[in-house]
Every structure is written in C-alpha cells, then in structure tokens.
Design a protein around this motif. Structure first.
Motif, short mmCIF file in Angstrom:
data_model
loop_
_atom_site.label_atom_id
_atom_site.label_comp_id
_atom_site.label_asym_id
_atom_site.label_seq_id
_atom_site.Cartn_x
_atom_site.Cartn_y
_atom_site.Cartn_z
N LEU A 108 84.93 29.57 2.62
CA LEU A 108 85.48 29.31 3.94
C LEU A 108 84.42 28.65 4.83
CD1 LEU A 108 87.38 32.67 4.48
CD2 LEU A 108 88.44 30.40 4.35
N PRO A 109 84.83 27.81 5.77
CA PRO A 109 83.85 27.18 6.66
C PRO A 109 83.02 28.20 7.43
CG PRO A 109 86.01 26.13 6.88
CD PRO A 109 86.21 27.37 6.05
N PHE A 110 81.76 27.88 7.62
CA PHE A 110 80.85 28.65 8.48
C PHE A 110 80.65 30.10 8.02
CE2 PHE A 110 83.11 25.44 11.07
CZ PHE A 110 82.02 24.63 11.37
N MET A 111 80.55 30.29 6.70
CA MET A 111 80.32 31.63 6.15
C MET A 111 78.83 31.92 5.91
SD MET A 111 82.85 33.77 5.63
CE MET A 111 82.38 34.80 4.24
N SER A 112 78.07 30.90 5.53
CA SER A 112 76.71 31.13 5.03
C SER A 112 75.66 30.58 5.99
CB SER A 112 76.54 30.47 3.66
OG SER A 112 75.23 30.60 3.18
N HIS A 113 74.56 31.30 6.11
CA HIS A 113 73.40 30.80 6.85
C HIS A 113 72.27 30.39 5.89
CE1 HIS A 113 74.39 31.90 11.10
NE2 HIS A 113 75.24 32.69 10.47
N LYS A 114 72.19 31.09 4.77
CA LYS A 114 71.10 30.88 3.84
C LYS A 114 71.60 31.21 2.44
CE LYS A 114 66.21 32.15 3.30
NZ LYS A 114 65.15 33.07 3.78
N ALA A 115 71.28 30.36 1.47
CA ALA A 115 71.84 30.55 0.13
C ALA A 115 71.36 31.83 -0.53
CB ALA A 115 71.50 29.34 -0.74
N GLU A 116 70.09 32.18 -0.35
CA GLU A 116 69.57 33.37 -1.02
C GLU A 116 70.29 34.64 -0.57
OE1 GLU A 116 65.43 35.94 -1.66
OE2 GLU A 116 65.41 34.10 -0.47
N THR A 117 70.40 34.84 0.73
CA THR A 117 71.02 36.07 1.22
C THR A 117 72.53 36.06 0.98
OG1 THR A 117 71.11 35.09 3.44
CG2 THR A 117 69.23 36.49 2.93
N THR A 118 73.16 34.91 1.10
CA THR A 118 74.60 34.83 0.84
C THR A 118 74.89 35.08 -0.63
OG1 THR A 118 74.92 33.31 2.69
CG2 THR A 118 76.66 33.40 1.05
N SER A 119 74.01 34.64 -1.51
CA SER A 119 74.21 34.88 -2.95
C SER A 119 74.09 36.35 -3.28
CB SER A 119 73.20 34.05 -3.76
OG SER A 119 73.40 32.67 -3.54
N ARG A 120 73.19 37.05 -2.61
CA ARG A 120 73.13 38.51 -2.78
C ARG A 120 74.46 39.15 -2.34
NH1 ARG A 120 68.45 41.06 -3.92
NH2 ARG A 120 66.52 39.84 -3.82
N ALA A 121 74.94 38.72 -1.19
CA ALA A 121 76.21 39.24 -0.69
C ALA A 121 77.35 38.94 -1.65
CB ALA A 121 76.51 38.64 0.69
N LEU A 122 77.34 37.75 -2.21
CA LEU A 122 78.39 37.33 -3.13
C LEU A 122 78.43 38.19 -4.38
CD1 LEU A 122 80.55 35.38 -4.17
CD2 LEU A 122 78.75 33.70 -4.62
N TRP A 123 77.26 38.50 -4.95
CA TRP A 123 77.26 39.35 -6.15
C TRP A 123 77.78 40.75 -5.82
CZ3 TRP A 123 76.84 38.66 -11.27
CH2 TRP A 123 76.79 39.82 -12.05
N GLU A 124 77.33 41.31 -4.70
CA GLU A 124 77.78 42.64 -4.32
C GLU A 124 79.29 42.65 -4.06
OE1 GLU A 124 76.71 46.13 -1.03
OE2 GLU A 124 75.32 44.45 -1.33
N TYR A 125 79.77 41.58 -3.44
CA TYR A 125 81.21 41.44 -3.19
C TYR A 125 81.97 41.35 -4.51
CZ TYR A 125 85.55 38.99 -1.95
OH TYR A 125 86.86 38.60 -1.84
N TYR A 126 81.47 40.57 -5.46
CA TYR A 126 82.12 40.44 -6.77
C TYR A 126 82.31 41.80 -7.42
CZ TYR A 126 81.76 40.57 -11.83
OH TYR A 126 81.92 40.94 -13.15
N GLU A 127 81.29 42.64 -7.34
CA GLU A 127 81.39 43.94 -7.99
C GLU A 127 82.52 44.78 -7.41
OE1 GLU A 127 77.07 45.10 -9.68
OE2 GLU A 127 77.23 45.21 -7.49
N LYS A 128 82.88 44.54 -6.16
CA LYS A 128 83.95 45.32 -5.53
C LYS A 128 85.31 44.63 -5.66
CE LYS A 128 85.15 47.72 -1.23
NZ LYS A 128 84.66 48.13 0.11
N TYR A 129 85.36 43.31 -5.52
CA TYR A 129 86.65 42.63 -5.43
C TYR A 129 86.89 41.54 -6.48
CZ TYR A 129 87.62 44.73 -0.85
OH TYR A 129 87.89 45.60 0.17
N GLY A 130 85.87 41.15 -7.23
CA GLY A 130 86.04 39.99 -8.10
C GLY A 130 86.17 40.27 -9.58
N GLN A 131 86.06 41.52 -10.00
CA GLN A 131 86.00 41.78 -11.44
C GLN A 131 87.31 41.45 -12.16
OE1 GLN A 131 83.74 45.06 -12.94
NE2 GLN A 131 82.76 45.45 -10.97
N LYS A 132 88.42 41.61 -11.50
CA LYS A 132 89.70 41.27 -12.14
C LYS A 132 89.80 39.78 -12.41
CE LYS A 132 94.72 41.41 -11.41
NZ LYS A 132 95.81 41.81 -10.48
#
Length: 344
Positions: A108-132
C-alpha cells in the motif's frame, strides 16, 4: 545363534554405512531469480549460498540461475518453486496478482520508511497472517526494497498534476491504482521489460527504488528523478519473497535443515532490507554523475497524496475481507508492526 547374531551385526553395520553415505551426499540447490549478475539481489544471494556451504561442510551448495536462465519468466518463479523446477526462488508475490492477498498490505502507498525495519515487520506479520497464502512453499525471507521514487523522461514531478498524461510503469497492482488516482496512465510489466519499454517510448517513466536504476542503465534513459522528502514514508514499496520447495526442504537430513533454518527468517529478511537501504545512495550517485535532474517533493505536497493512499487502503480492506480475510485487522497489524520496528 552365533550366525544369526553375526548376520544382525552385518545388517546393522550396512544400514549405518548406508545412512552415513546418504547423510554425507552432497545436496545441490537449484536457485532461480530474474536479476542479472550485476544486480544487488544476485550479489546478496552469492554470500548466502557461500554461508550455507561453509556451515554444512560443503555438503549443501547452490547452483544459481540468474536472469531466468533456468527457463520461464519472472512471473513463473514462484510456481517453479512449488513444482520443484527450482529448489529456491526469489521473486515478487505481486507478479501473481490476487494469489497472495495477505502480504499485499505492505505494498500500500506510504507504508514503509526504511527497508530494514519494514522487512522485520513483514516477517513478523507473515508469521501471524501469511502462512496460509504461502503454505505451498517454505518461505526463507520476506523483504521490501529501499524507498520507491518516481523517474521519467518528460518532466520533474513536483505536484500531483505533474503525473497527468505520463505513461508510468509500476511493479504492483496497488501502485498501479495509486498512479491512476494521481492522473498517470499505469502500465504493468515485469522489471526486465522496462528498459525496452522506456527506450521505445512505450512508457515515459517508472516507479522504482534507486538500486535498480543503474543496474539496468535506466539513468541513461530517464533524466528526471523526483524523490519524496526524507521525513515522509515511501511513495511505494514492493514485497519480495525468497521461497524454498517444501519437498526439497523436507528431504534434507536434520542437520542440513538446521543450516537452512539458521540462515532464514526475520534476520535474513532484515539483512536483505538493509542491503537495499545501503544501496540507495551509491546508486543515486550514478545518476548524479550522468548529469540528471533531481527534485524533492515537499512534505506539504505528499501529505495531500496520502489521502489517496488512505482511499486505496480502505478499498484493499474491503477486497480482502470479501475473500474471507480479516482485512482491517491485517492493515492495523501491519501498521503497528512497522511502527514497532521503526522505534527499536
């Protein structure tokens, strides 16, 4: 009885030798991606492969197929991993529109400020909502690239009106929606097709992070580079996944599985994001040396654009909720995790 005992010992010994030989057998992982060998993605993959080789005492090695040398197109990489044509693939889920609704929230537009920290968030999010969504593979990493900027051959983009009439390539469905809302004519295509499209005038420009621009020599084809202010979130980000064939992973002995596990997950995701962050300044310098023109879009202007981002986010929630996903909860969680990792 003595003969039976001897036979049993021989059988046990033979089985042990067979197991040892099987365990010691060298595993070659076929790794496929779309980038040329000069691109950051390939350059990050080589040391990763070297590391798993070293940690497995050279029992597990990569055979890398850059630039789709394994066959097929960039849009087919994920399915190649599912089918076992490739053991590991690195691609964008967005190339298969509608297949991975869960992680699309990070595009989505305007979600990320920095790739490193957003990538950490993305992995943690995947573990909760992306496994299916990714149940057919074993994900090794999820990451985003450095902040996406607007590049074109026609004029500086200083206000939203400057997008009007421009034919602009974007890598994701949601970024195409954003461009259309801003008045541009969005054109979807995989990254390898962009150079020819720009050179032939099929498109006037593109949204891309800095790293890609010099590696594809696009700074020689597009003169104007418009960047969001450093205080603002990225105009856009795209999600990448490094995925492994499940059957291949399951076939590995336990110690080789441990090598893969130790070199995947949130830390690999963050390392890849950090590599993209670090690549932005030197990649931008190439365009500076080429004499190209730069401008910063002021925060007062992009604050207006963020209203479009909010509209697209609300539409995304409605779309994925209709597909059976908890859309609002997913959006809220993604934003919360981005801010959590930014603050750490």
């Amino acid at each position: 009885m003595r003969g039976k005992h001897l036979s049993a010992v021989l059988v046990t010994t033979a089985a042990a030798l067979f197991t040892t030989a099987a365990t010691a057998q060298e595993v070659i992982l076929k790794v496929s991606h779309m980038w040329p060998t000069t691109a950051l993605g390939h350059q990050q993959l080589v040391p990763w492969c070297d590391k798993i080789a070293a940690e497995s005492n050279n029992r597990m090695k990569c055979q890398i197929y850059p630039a789709m040398q394994i066959g097929g197109t960039p849009t087919q990489v994920f399915q190649q991993v599912v089918d076992g044509i490739a053991d590991i693939g690195w691609t964008l889920p967005g190339y298969n529109s509608g297949r991975f609704p869960s992680v699309e929230v990070f595009e989505l537009p305007f979600m990320s400020h920095k790739a490193e920290t957003t990538s950490r968030a993305l992995w943690e999010y995947y573990e909760k909502y992306g496994q299916k969504d990714f149940a057919q593979v074993k994900p090794l990493a999820f990451h985003v690239h450095d902040n996406g900027q607007a590049h074109n051959s026609k004029r500086p983009i200083q206000t939203m009106e400057d997008f009007k009439g421009l034919k602009m390539r974007a890598p994701t469905r949601l970024t195409n929606k954003m461009l259309a809302e801003m008045g541009a004519s969005p054109v979807g295509m995989p990254m390898p097709a962009v150079v020819e499209a720009v050179s032939k005038g099929v498109i006037d420009g593109y949204l891309l992070p800095w790293e890609i621009v010099p590696s594809m020599k696009l700074h020689e084809l597009t003169r104007y580079h418009s960047e969001t202010a450093a205080t603002e979130p990225a105009l856009y980000s795209a999600v990448f996944v490094v995925a492994m064939n499940k059957a291949k992973y399951d076939s590995l002995p336990a110690d080789l599985k441990q090598v893969i596990d130790a070199n995947s997950g949130i830390e690999l995701s963050a390392r890849l994001g950090r590599a993209w962050d670090d690549s932005a300044a030197p990649s931008r310098e190439v365009a500076i040396r080429n004499g190209n023109q730069f401008n910063t879009i002021p925060a007062s202007e992009t604050s207006k654009w963020r209203g479009i981002g909010d509209k697209i986010a609300a539409e995304w929630v409605t779309e994925v909720t209709a597909k059976g996903y908890p859309g609002q909860a997913m959006l809220d969680e993604a934003r919360k995790l981005v801010e959590k990792h930014r603050a750490q």
